[in-house]
Motif scaffolding. Structure first.
Motif, PDB file in Angstrom:
ATOM      1  N   UNK A 223       0.794  -1.225   0.000  1.00  0.00           N
ATOM      2  CA  UNK A 223       0.000   0.000   0.000  1.00  0.00           C
ATOM      3  C   UNK A 223       0.829   1.278   0.000  1.00  0.00           C
ATOM      4  N   UNK A 224       2.065   1.228   0.540  1.00  0.00           N
ATOM      5  CA  UNK A 224       2.861   2.462   0.584  1.00  0.00           C
ATOM      6  C   UNK A 224       3.573   2.777  -0.730  1.00  0.00           C
ATOM      7  N   UNK A 225       3.617   1.843  -1.658  1.00  0.00           N
ATOM      8  CA  UNK A 225       4.194   2.148  -2.969  1.00  0.00           C
ATOM      9  C   UNK A 225       3.115   2.427  -4.009  1.00  0.00           C
ATOM     10  N   UNK A 226       1.897   1.969  -3.785  1.00  0.00           N
ATOM     11  CA  UNK A 226       0.837   2.139  -4.783  1.00  0.00           C
ATOM     12  C   UNK A 226       0.552   3.597  -5.140  1.00  0.00           C
ATOM     13  N   UNK A 227       0.637   4.566  -4.206  1.00  0.00           N
ATOM     14  CA  UNK A 227       0.416   5.956  -4.619  1.00  0.00           C
ATOM     15  C   UNK A 227       1.401   6.445  -5.679  1.00  0.00           C
ATOM     16  N   UNK A 228       2.598   5.872  -5.719  1.00  0.00           N
ATOM     17  CA  UNK A 228       3.554   6.245  -6.756  1.00  0.00           C
ATOM     18  C   UNK A 228       2.996   5.938  -8.136  1.00  0.00           C
ATOM     19  N   UNK A 229       2.358   4.783  -8.294  1.00  0.00           N
ATOM     20  CA  UNK A 229       1.847   4.390  -9.603  1.00  0.00           C
ATOM     21  C   UNK A 229       0.656   5.250 -10.010  1.00  0.00           C
ATOM     22  N   UNK A 230      -0.135   5.703  -9.038  1.00  0.00           N
ATOM     23  CA  UNK A 230      -1.226   6.620  -9.358  1.00  0.00           C
ATOM     24  C   UNK A 230      -0.654   7.949  -9.855  1.00  0.00           C
ATOM     25  N   UNK A 231       0.341   8.475  -9.154  1.00  0.00           N
ATOM     26  CA  UNK A 231       0.961   9.735  -9.574  1.00  0.00           C
ATOM     27  C   UNK A 231       1.603   9.597 -10.953  1.00  0.00           C
ATOM     28  N   UNK A 232       2.254   8.487 -11.195  1.00  0.00           N
ATOM     29  CA  UNK A 232       2.884   8.239 -12.495  1.00  0.00           C
ATOM     30  C   UNK A 232       1.838   8.198 -13.596  1.00  0.00           C
ATOM     31  N   UNK A 233       0.746   7.468 -13.361  1.00  0.00           N
ATOM     32  CA  UNK A 233      -0.300   7.377 -14.364  1.00  0.00           C
ATOM     33  C   UNK A 233      -0.987   8.705 -14.615  1.00  0.00           C
ATOM     34  N   UNK A 234      -1.206   9.482 -13.567  1.00  0.00           N
ATOM     35  CA  UNK A 234      -1.930  10.743 -13.694  1.00  0.00           C
ATOM     36  C   UNK A 234      -1.167  11.783 -14.505  1.00  0.00           C
ATOM     37  N   UNK A 235       0.122  11.600 -14.657  1.00  0.00           N
ATOM     38  CA  UNK A 235       0.917  12.533 -15.451  1.00  0.00           C
ATOM     39  C   UNK A 235       0.865  12.221 -16.943  1.00  0.00           C
ATOM     40  N   UNK A 236       0.270  11.077 -17.314  1.00  0.00           N
ATOM     41  CA  UNK A 236       0.157  10.726 -18.720  1.00  0.00           C
ATOM     42  C   UNK A 236       1.233   9.755 -19.158  1.00  0.00           C
ATOM     43  N   UNK A 237       1.019   9.081 -20.291  1.00  0.00           N
ATOM     44  CA  UNK A 237       1.922   8.001 -20.704  1.00  0.00           C
ATOM     45  C   UNK A 237       3.320   8.450 -21.093  1.00  0.00           C
ATOM     46  N   UNK A 238       3.479   9.717 -21.451  1.00  0.00           N
ATOM     47  CA  UNK A 238       4.791  10.196 -21.908  1.00  0.00           C
ATOM     48  C   UNK A 238       5.509  11.033 -20.855  1.00  0.00           C
ATOM     49  N   UNK A 239       4.974  11.082 -19.644  1.00  0.00           N
ATOM     50  CA  UNK A 239       5.571  11.930 -18.604  1.00  0.00           C
ATOM     51  C   UNK A 239       6.924  11.391 -18.171  1.00  0.00           C
ATOM     52  N   UNK A 240       7.786  12.301 -17.781  1.00  0.00           N
ATOM     53  CA  UNK A 240       9.107  11.957 -17.272  1.00  0.00           C
ATOM     54  C   UNK A 240       9.139  12.181 -15.769  1.00  0.00           C
ATOM     55  N   UNK A 241       9.882  11.328 -15.094  1.00  0.00           N
ATOM     56  CA  UNK A 241      10.034  11.453 -13.646  1.00  0.00           C
ATOM     57  C   UNK A 241      11.309  12.214 -13.310  1.00  0.00           C
ATOM     58  N   UNK A 242      11.203  13.112 -12.358  1.00  0.00           N
ATOM     59  CA  UNK A 242      12.364  13.850 -11.849  1.00  0.00           C
ATOM     60  C   UNK A 242      12.450  13.624 -10.346  1.00  0.00           C
ATOM     61  N   UNK A 243      13.592  13.159  -9.883  1.00  0.00           N
ATOM     62  CA  UNK A 243      13.774  12.993  -8.442  1.00  0.00           C
ATOM     63  C   UNK A 243      13.977  14.365  -7.811  1.00  0.00           C
ATOM     64  N   UNK A 244      13.098  14.726  -6.900  1.00  0.00           N
ATOM     65  CA  UNK A 244      13.172  16.011  -6.214  1.00  0.00           C
ATOM     66  C   UNK A 244      13.952  15.930  -4.915  1.00  0.00           C
ATOM     67  N   UNK A 245      13.952  14.759  -4.299  1.00  0.00           N
ATOM     68  CA  UNK A 245      14.613  14.603  -2.998  1.00  0.00           C
ATOM     69  C   UNK A 245      14.936  13.136  -2.778  1.00  0.00           C
ATOM     70  N   UNK A 246      16.051  12.900  -2.083  1.00  0.00           N
ATOM     71  CA  UNK A 246      16.410  11.549  -1.641  1.00  0.00           C
ATOM     72  C   UNK A 246      17.128  11.649  -0.309  1.00  0.00           C
ATOM     73  N   UNK A 247      16.654  10.913   0.655  1.00  0.00           N
ATOM     74  CA  UNK A 247      17.333  10.771   1.943  1.00  0.00           C
ATOM     75  C   UNK A 247      16.757   9.525   2.601  1.00  0.00           C
TER      76      UNK A 247
END
Length: 261
Positions: A223-247
């Motif tokens: 359940x804690x990773x599933x929101x990532x796939x919703x956000x990815x899908x909501x940006x459209x099939x050609x959207x690119x991911x940018x890492x904003x933060x990592x720690x």
């Protein structure tokens, strides 16, 4: 208003609301970097429904303290943002148009997956917020499809936020400090996800359970990773991911954040 990105945020422990950390400081600055949305729809790992997603329609959602064993100050915190029933109804209509049955939570408040990061991003609590649930037992691909149904929200001033955690195995938390060493099984999974997200390797991501190193160890439940796939899908099939933060926090929580655009 220009087209908004979609976001995936790792919300970590509820103590993120109180305890200084790199992730907390990142979220405190994030809202200032985004065009101010007219409303926010948060897909939280802490609201799971069966048979299909649900939307929250509360006009003034309560602040839900859905945790235990933390300092009193955390339970006294409130995030009095107005609800966003119109945005929730619009999301429901889009989902139903794509053949998905949608439940309605007339009084559903904001759980800590929503209010903790938003209280740091938008501390004035002046942007209307609604929640969208993840679907218990549904696959990453089904959640990406759910997200795709919401794509039009980006053009309507609605910020879609997936709130979960890039890694989330609390069975491995044994009181480690916030700056505890990061075990290999956490760091390797985080690095694998970064490469696949930034290279738009969607097939591998949707099949992460089989293709990513230490996938089940980092996510005993999904359940804690599933929101990532919703956000990815909501940006459209050609959207690119940018890492904003990592720690990392407490060794086992990767606090990565991504924008999809």
């Amino acid at each position: 208003m220009s087209q908004l990105p979609t976001l995936f945020l790792s919300h970590g422990s509820p103590m993120l609301a109180l305890q200084d950390s790199p992730a907390r400081r990142f979220l405190q600055g994030l809202g200032k970097t985004l065009e101010c949305p007219e409303a926010i729809v948060v897909v939280s790992a802490h609201w799971e429904t069966r048979g299909g997603p649900a939307v929250s329609l509360a006009p003034q959602p309560e602040t839900i303290h859905d945790f235990g064993g933390f300092p009193r100050a955390l339970f006294e915190m409130q995030y009095p943002a107005p609800g966003a029933p119109e945005a929730a109804q619009r999301a429901a209509a889009l989902l139903e148009a794509h053949g998905m049955p949608v439940g309605h939570g007339a009084q559903r408040g904001l759980d800590h997956g929503a209010w903790v990061p938003l209280s740091l991003m938008y501390p004035d609590a002046d942007i209307p917020v609604a929640q969208l649930s993840v679907v218990h037992g549904a696959s990453p691909a089904e959640h990406e499809r759910l997200g795709r149904a919401l794509t039009e929200l980006r053009n309507e001033g609605v910020l879609v936020v997936g709130s979960g955690s890039l890694t989330h195995n609390l069975y491995e938390f044994r009181g480690q400090g916030i700056d505890a060493p990061v075990p290999q099984w956490v760091s390797e999974f985080e690095a694998w996800m970064k490469v696949r997200l930034e290279n738009s390797e969607r097939a591998a991501l949707l099949d992460y359970r089989r293709t990513a190193p230490f996938a089940a160890q980092n996510h005993p439940t999904e359940e804690h990773l599933l929101p990532l796939f919703v956000a990815m899908g909501a940006a459209g099939p050609d959207a690119r991911a940018t890492q904003l933060h990592a720690s990392f926090e407490h060794g086992v929580l990767a606090m990565d954040a991504y924008a999809f655009q």
